[in-house]
Design a protein around this motif. Structure first.
Motif, PDB file in Angstrom:
ATOM      1  N   VAL A 160      11.841  -0.267   0.546  1.00 11.30           N
ATOM      2  CA  VAL A 160      11.074   0.542   0.503  1.00 11.30           C
ATOM      3  C   VAL A 160      10.112   0.519  -0.793  1.00 11.30           C
ATOM      4  N   GLY A 161       9.013   0.680  -1.095  1.00 14.19           N
ATOM      5  CA  GLY A 161       8.109   0.865  -2.120  1.00 14.19           C
ATOM      6  C   GLY A 161       7.143  -0.075  -2.362  1.00 14.19           C
ATOM      7  N   GLU A 162       7.068  -1.283  -1.714  1.00 13.96           N
ATOM      8  CA  GLU A 162       6.129  -2.400  -1.777  1.00 13.96           C
ATOM      9  C   GLU A 162       6.406  -3.360  -0.646  1.00 13.96           C
ATOM     10  N   PRO A 163       5.484  -4.295  -0.495  1.00 16.26           N
ATOM     11  CA  PRO A 163       5.720  -5.192   0.378  1.00 16.26           C
ATOM     12  C   PRO A 163       6.848  -6.279   0.101  1.00 16.26           C
ATOM     13  N   ILE A 164       7.823  -6.416   0.851  1.00 16.08           N
ATOM     14  CA  ILE A 164       8.694  -7.587   0.759  1.00 16.08           C
ATOM     15  C   ILE A 164       8.139  -8.944   1.117  1.00 16.08           C
ATOM     16  N   VAL A 212      15.668  -2.552   7.802  1.00 13.28           N
ATOM     17  CA  VAL A 212      14.370  -1.764   8.103  1.00 13.28           C
ATOM     18  C   VAL A 212      13.641  -1.649   7.010  1.00 13.28           C
ATOM     19  N   ASP A 213      12.419  -2.269   6.921  1.00 12.97           N
ATOM     20  CA  ASP A 213      11.333  -2.021   6.056  1.00 12.97           C
ATOM     21  C   ASP A 213      10.379  -1.086   6.161  1.00 12.97           C
ATOM     22  N   THR A 214      10.740  -0.055   5.613  1.00 11.74           N
ATOM     23  CA  THR A 214      10.290   1.283   5.614  1.00 11.74           C
ATOM     24  C   THR A 214       8.774   1.499   5.002  1.00 11.74           C
ATOM     25  N   TRP A 215       7.668   1.528   5.512  1.00  3.54           N
ATOM     26  CA  TRP A 215       6.590   2.186   4.818  1.00  3.54           C
ATOM     27  C   TRP A 215       6.243   3.343   4.670  1.00  3.54           C
ATOM     28  N   TRP A 216       5.910   3.936   3.827  1.00  7.07           N
ATOM     29  CA  TRP A 216       5.583   5.298   3.609  1.00  7.07           C
ATOM     30  C   TRP A 216       4.949   5.623   2.156  1.00  7.07           C
ATOM     31  N   GLN A 217       4.866   6.884   1.911  1.00  5.56           N
ATOM     32  CA  GLN A 217       4.308   7.344   0.637  1.00  5.56           C
ATOM     33  C   GLN A 217       4.546   8.698   0.051  1.00  5.56           C
ATOM     34  N   THR A 218       4.418   8.977  -1.398  1.00  4.86           N
ATOM     35  CA  THR A 218       4.695  10.334  -1.703  1.00  4.86           C
ATOM     36  C   THR A 218       4.052  11.344  -0.669  1.00  4.86           C
ATOM     37  N   GLU A 219       2.859  11.015  -0.712  1.00  5.22           N
ATOM     38  CA  GLU A 219       1.767  11.976   0.234  1.00  5.22           C
ATOM     39  C   GLU A 219       2.369  12.144   1.701  1.00  5.22           C
ATOM     40  N   GLY A 237      -4.874   4.562   1.684  1.00 12.88           N
ATOM     41  CA  GLY A 237      -5.180   3.541   0.424  1.00 12.88           C
ATOM     42  C   GLY A 237      -4.668   2.135   0.768  1.00 12.88           C
ATOM     43  N   ASP A 238      -3.736   1.860   1.630  1.00 14.43           N
ATOM     44  CA  ASP A 238      -3.292   0.558   1.659  1.00 14.43           C
ATOM     45  C   ASP A 238      -4.031  -0.179   2.955  1.00 14.43           C
ATOM     46  N   GLY A 239      -3.977  -1.502   2.652  1.00 11.79           N
ATOM     47  CA  GLY A 239      -4.614  -2.415   3.797  1.00 11.79           C
ATOM     48  C   GLY A 239      -3.439  -2.999   4.638  1.00 11.79           C
ATOM     49  N   GLY A 280      -0.805  -4.254   1.268  1.00 10.78           N
ATOM     50  CA  GLY A 280      -0.941  -3.679  -0.408  1.00 10.78           C
ATOM     51  C   GLY A 280      -2.159  -2.855  -0.761  1.00 10.78           C
ATOM     52  N   ARG A 281      -2.279  -2.415  -1.796  1.00  9.59           N
ATOM     53  CA  ARG A 281      -3.203  -1.333  -2.018  1.00  9.59           C
ATOM     54  C   ARG A 281      -4.764  -1.900  -1.978  1.00  9.59           C
ATOM     55  N   VAL A 282      -5.714  -1.089  -1.393  1.00 11.64           N
ATOM     56  CA  VAL A 282      -6.891  -1.208  -1.373  1.00 11.64           C
ATOM     57  C   VAL A 282      -7.743  -0.509  -2.457  1.00 11.64           C
ATOM     58  N   ILE A 294      -1.773   0.023  -8.625  1.00 11.92           N
ATOM     59  CA  ILE A 294      -1.086  -1.130  -8.595  1.00 11.92           C
ATOM     60  C   ILE A 294       0.463  -0.770  -8.631  1.00 11.92           C
ATOM     61  N   ILE A 295       1.125  -1.414  -7.645  1.00 15.19           N
ATOM     62  CA  ILE A 295       2.513  -1.173  -7.536  1.00 15.19           C
ATOM     63  C   ILE A 295       3.423  -2.305  -8.342  1.00 15.19           C
ATOM     64  N   VAL A 296       3.995  -1.709  -9.283  1.00 11.82           N
ATOM     65  CA  VAL A 296       4.795  -2.500 -10.387  1.00 11.82           C
ATOM     66  C   VAL A 296       6.303  -2.158 -10.284  1.00 11.82           C
ATOM     67  N   HIS A 308       6.819   1.012  -8.649  1.00 12.86           N
ATOM     68  CA  HIS A 308       6.423   2.242  -9.014  1.00 12.86           C
ATOM     69  C   HIS A 308       4.751   2.157  -9.165  1.00 12.86           C
ATOM     70  N   ASN A 309       4.154   3.297  -8.471  1.00 16.88           N
ATOM     71  CA  ASN A 309       2.732   3.435  -8.227  1.00 16.88           C
ATOM     72  C   ASN A 309       2.067   3.668  -9.691  1.00 16.88           C
ATOM     73  N   LEU A 310       1.202   2.896 -10.095  1.00 12.60           N
ATOM     74  CA  LEU A 310       0.590   3.033 -11.461  1.00 12.60           C
ATOM     75  C   LEU A 310      -0.963   2.851 -11.432  1.00 12.60           C
TER      76      LEU A 310
HETATM   77  C1  WTA Z   1       3.718   0.947  -1.041  1.00 11.04           C
HETATM   78  C2  WTA Z   1       7.114   5.232  -1.724  1.00 11.04           C
HETATM   79  C3  WTA Z   1       4.844  -2.213   1.711  1.00 11.04           C
HETATM   80  C4  WTA Z   1       2.278   1.593  -0.305  1.00 11.04           C
HETATM   81  C5  WTA Z   1       7.853   5.718  -0.520  1.00 11.04           C
HETATM   82  C6  WTA Z   1       2.476   2.643  -0.327  1.00 11.04           C
HETATM   83  C7  WTA Z   1       5.143  -0.235   0.661  1.00 11.04           C
HETATM   84  C8  WTA Z   1       2.798   2.992  -1.727  1.00 11.04           C
HETATM   85  C9  WTA Z   1       6.094   0.055   1.539  1.00 11.04           C
HETATM   86  C10 WTA Z   1       3.593   4.604  -2.005  1.00 11.04           C
HETATM   87  C11 WTA Z   1       6.604  -0.987   2.320  1.00 11.04           C
HETATM   88  C12 WTA Z   1       5.746   1.753   0.192  1.00 11.04           C
HETATM   89  N1  WTA Z   1       5.876  -2.150   2.563  1.00 11.04           N
HETATM   90  N2  WTA Z   1       4.334  -1.340   0.761  1.00 11.04           N
HETATM   91  N3  WTA Z   1       7.692  -1.130   3.131  1.00 11.04           N
HETATM   92  N4  WTA Z   1       6.803   1.209   1.122  1.00 11.04           N
HETATM   93  N5  WTA Z   1       4.719   0.716   0.042  1.00 11.04           N
HETATM   94  O1  WTA Z   1       4.178   6.983  -3.229  1.00 11.04           O
HETATM   95  O2  WTA Z   1       1.308   0.636  -1.078  1.00 11.04           O
HETATM   96  O3  WTA Z   1       5.965   5.660  -4.557  1.00 11.04           O
HETATM   97  O4  WTA Z   1       0.988   3.242  -0.398  1.00 11.04           O
HETATM   98  O5  WTA Z   1       6.036   6.309  -2.116  1.00 11.04           O
HETATM   99  O6  WTA Z   1       3.870   2.057  -1.794  1.00 11.04           O
HETATM  100  O7  WTA Z   1       4.362   4.656  -2.930  1.00 11.04           O
HETATM  101  P1  WTA Z   1       5.115   5.878  -3.155  1.00 11.04           P
END
Ligand code: WTA
Length: 634
Positions: free
Chosen positions: A372-376, A396-403, A486-488, A501-503, A507-509, A512-514
């Protein structure tokens, strides 16, 4: 038929169909059968995306801790709820059964009450990954106080901004925190934050490192003193499903962080349902998510999701490199972990150390791996699959956000097959679509677009604390009647999604979202800095790293000193996670005629891809581009 446990593709397909065709019937039945409500709802879902007004389980009454604690303490009191693994492997670990955890949470809840905390009050929690962090979060939920956990790596300035934004009245912190071979004096950071805070705070201090701290009379209270003789029961406050459960700050494209507000009912239902099915958690499994509770992943998938399922969840205080790079694998072996959930940046860092660190640990208990957190990237995915999962654990490559509160796109073992580097399919109830540059839905396969969601899911954030208009503007104004992530993303012919990634300016470092804006604001406070622009560039371990282009007000002889000052300003204003990897001093920044900085060009230069910069002749200052290219920092 609408089972809580989705363990086959057939069930997934049926439930997905039902969740989209009749969401109210679907979620109403699911929520009704699987959770304890004090009163049922008058309407399952009600929303107007254009105004960002969303409610789930309207007028229902509940307390999330009854679902996370009491019901399991009653049915299975001796089952382990939380295992705490300390930073130092020689320190004894601790574990809490559901019955013990309920008592600890009630005791903490009574302490909060003693300090005057009431339903609706905000409590800021600034703690390391120790059991008291879990107790504090759940104690707030118990009495209806709104928790705002701030990651204990943020600086005093960042903490102060977050305290003032939500006007909390109490901050829970510790004397210090252990991280690897370092200790960090958290109380000192809190003291500094309180010097700049506009709102009055009380401080509740948990002892962890036992270093000496400054205690301010009538402001600072020791947990050890308040908890003596305190009752270990506390009635759960009855909450409306739409009452806020917590605020969690995330970066945005302006300097001020966004306090995302999650509410009690929908958040509970969705995090619980996704946890069970995406990780395929079975009774008696040991589940471990390595995130920090300071981030959304920790809220949803260390605490609320697992506990509402009566699961055993591990909380790890330390870092993957201490005492050496085998620590994660030692923990997996020690507790016979079945589901392991971490971030790509950790996988890349561990892969770089080589497989020898895995060799002496038995990883055969593992059944499911998650990221989780960024593209792998493909290489990290394969390493994880072969060396950790031994090619037998689905990832499981889980995509989601704080929101979003919970996972929206992911594969699931035995249900939705994984595909390296792809998040794959939407979870039940989630309706993602891709939008082109002109705002039209892309319904073809094999195209890239902006990822939007066209129907609410139960755990979508309800607002930004204190600024609903910003919520509307950021997420619901780009395209009509949908949530913009906010993602592509890219979609294939089978309906699988790959996040590109983000559009936007986030920037995800290292996961961490910065936001670039707060970092630029911090830098621009330097006396000799006229202007700056931050962009991301690809980094082997962090995924992205930060490159700063900075123009000075007056020439300086000592560039190294200025660069150091820039990074210490960033550390002070935001925290060390936002430090720049590269800093280039320039005589100007490329701008459009209307004065907008052309980040697109800077991004290419920072990535050392200068062949195709596009037409730069229309810029206000085209000459500066060549100068910047010539001085590129390798
Ligand atoms: C990115 C983390 C690719 C994405 C749960 C998203 C991901 C932002 C993935 C949210 C993933 C999170 N593959 N990108 N599996 N998971 N992201 O709010 O850009 O810390 O919008 O939530 O992380 O980061 P946040």
């Amino acid at each position: 038929m609408n089972d809580f446990h989705i363990n086959s593709t057939k069930k997934y397909n049926n439930s997905y169909k039902k969740s989209v065709e009749s969401p109210e019937a679907f979620w109403g039945e699911l929520a009704s059968k699987n959770f304890i409500w004090k009163e049922k709802w008058s309407k399952v879902v009600d929303f107007d995306f254009n105004k960002a007004k969303i409610s789930w389980f309207k007028n229902a009454k509940l307390n999330i801790t009854v679902n996370c604690l009491d019901r399991h303490a009653e049915s299975d009191p001796n089952k382990t709820a939380i295992i705490f693994e300390p930073n130092n492997p020689d320190e004894k670990n601790k574990s809490y059964t559901y019955s013990e955890l309920l008592k600890e949470v009630c005791k903490m809840a009574n302490v909060l009450k003693k300090l005057g905390v009431k339903k609706g009050d905000r409590v800021c929690i600034y703690l390391p990954m120790i059991p008291e962090l879990a107790f504090s979060v759940l104690a707030c939920a118990r009495i209806g106080a709104i928790h705002s956990v701030v990651f204990a790596g943020f600086s005093s300035n960042a903490l102060a901004t977050r305290i003032d934004d939500c006007e909390s009245t109490l901050i829970i912190t510790s004397d210090g925190s252990f991280r690897g071979d370092k200790t960090l004096n958290l109380k000192k950071i809190v003291d500094d934050a309180l010097k700049i805070c506009k709102t009055d705070q009380r401080v509740l201090l948990v002892k962890r490192t036992n270093e000496s701290v400054n205690l301010v009379e009538k402001r600072d209270f020791l947990l050890d003193n308040l908890i003596i003789n305190i009752e270990d029961t506390c009635e759960a406050e009855i909450m409306d499903a739409e009452d806020p459960l917590f605020i969690l700050y995330t970066s945005g494209s302006t300097g001020k962080p966004k306090g995302m507000v999650h509410s009690c009912g929908g958040y509970m239902v969705y995090t619980s349902y996704t946890f069970k099915n995406i990780f395929q958690y079975e009774e008696n499994d040991i589940y471990w998510c390595t995130a920090d509770i300071g981030w959304i992943t920790g809220h949803s998938y260390i605490l609320y999701g697992p506990l509402s399922n009566g699961a055993t969840t591990i909380m790890f205080e330390g870092v993957p490199s201490y005492p050496d790079f085998s620590r994660f694998w030692q923990i997996v072996d020690k507790y016979k972990v079945n589901q392991f959930y971490t971030a790509p940046t950790a996988i890349r860092a561990l892969a770089k150390q080589g497989v020898r660190f895995l060799e002496n640990n038995n990883l055969s208990s593992l059944k499911v791996l998650g990221t989780v957190g960024e593209p792998i990237n493909e290489e990290a995915w394969q390493w994880y699959n072969i060396h950790v999962g031994k090619d037998k654990c689905p990832i499981v490559d889980t995509w989601w956000q704080t929101e979003t509160g919970g996972i929206l796109i992911s594969s699931s073992p035995k249900v939705v097959p994984d595909k390296p580097t792809w998040a794959t399919k939407p979870f039940i109830g989630v309706q993602p679509i891709l939008i082109d540059e002109n705002g039209n839905e892309l319904d073809k396969a094999n195209v890239v677009g902006k990822l939007c969601i066209k129907y609410p899911w139960p755990s979508i954030a309800r607002t930004i604390w204190g600024n609903h208009q910003r919520y509307v503007d950021t997420y619901f104004s780009a395209f009509e009647n949908m949530y913009f992530t906010g993602d592509g993303a890219f979609k294939d012919e089978d309906g699988n999604f790959r996040i590109t990634g983000r559009v936007d300016d986030v920037i995800i470092v290292s996961g961490h979202n910065l936001g670039t804006a707060p970092i630029e604001d911090a830098i621009n406070e330097h006396d000799n800095i006229a202007e700056s622009a931050i962009v991301g560039f690809p980094h082997e371990i962090k995924g992205n790293a930060l490159y700063g282009f900075v123009t000075l007000k007056s020439k300086s002889e000592n560039i190294t000193k200025i660069k150091n000052e820039i990074n210490s300003l960033i550390s002070k204003k935001i925290g060390p996670i936002a430090k720049l990897d590269k800093i280039q001093i320039t005589t100007g920044l490329p701008k459009t005629r209307s004065g907008k900085i052309m980040r697109r060009i800077l991004r290419k230069i920072a990535s050392n891809q200068t062949e195709n910069l596009g037409d730069i002749s229309t810029l206000l200052n085209p000459d500066v581009v060549q100068e910047i290219i010539n001085n590129y920092q390798k």
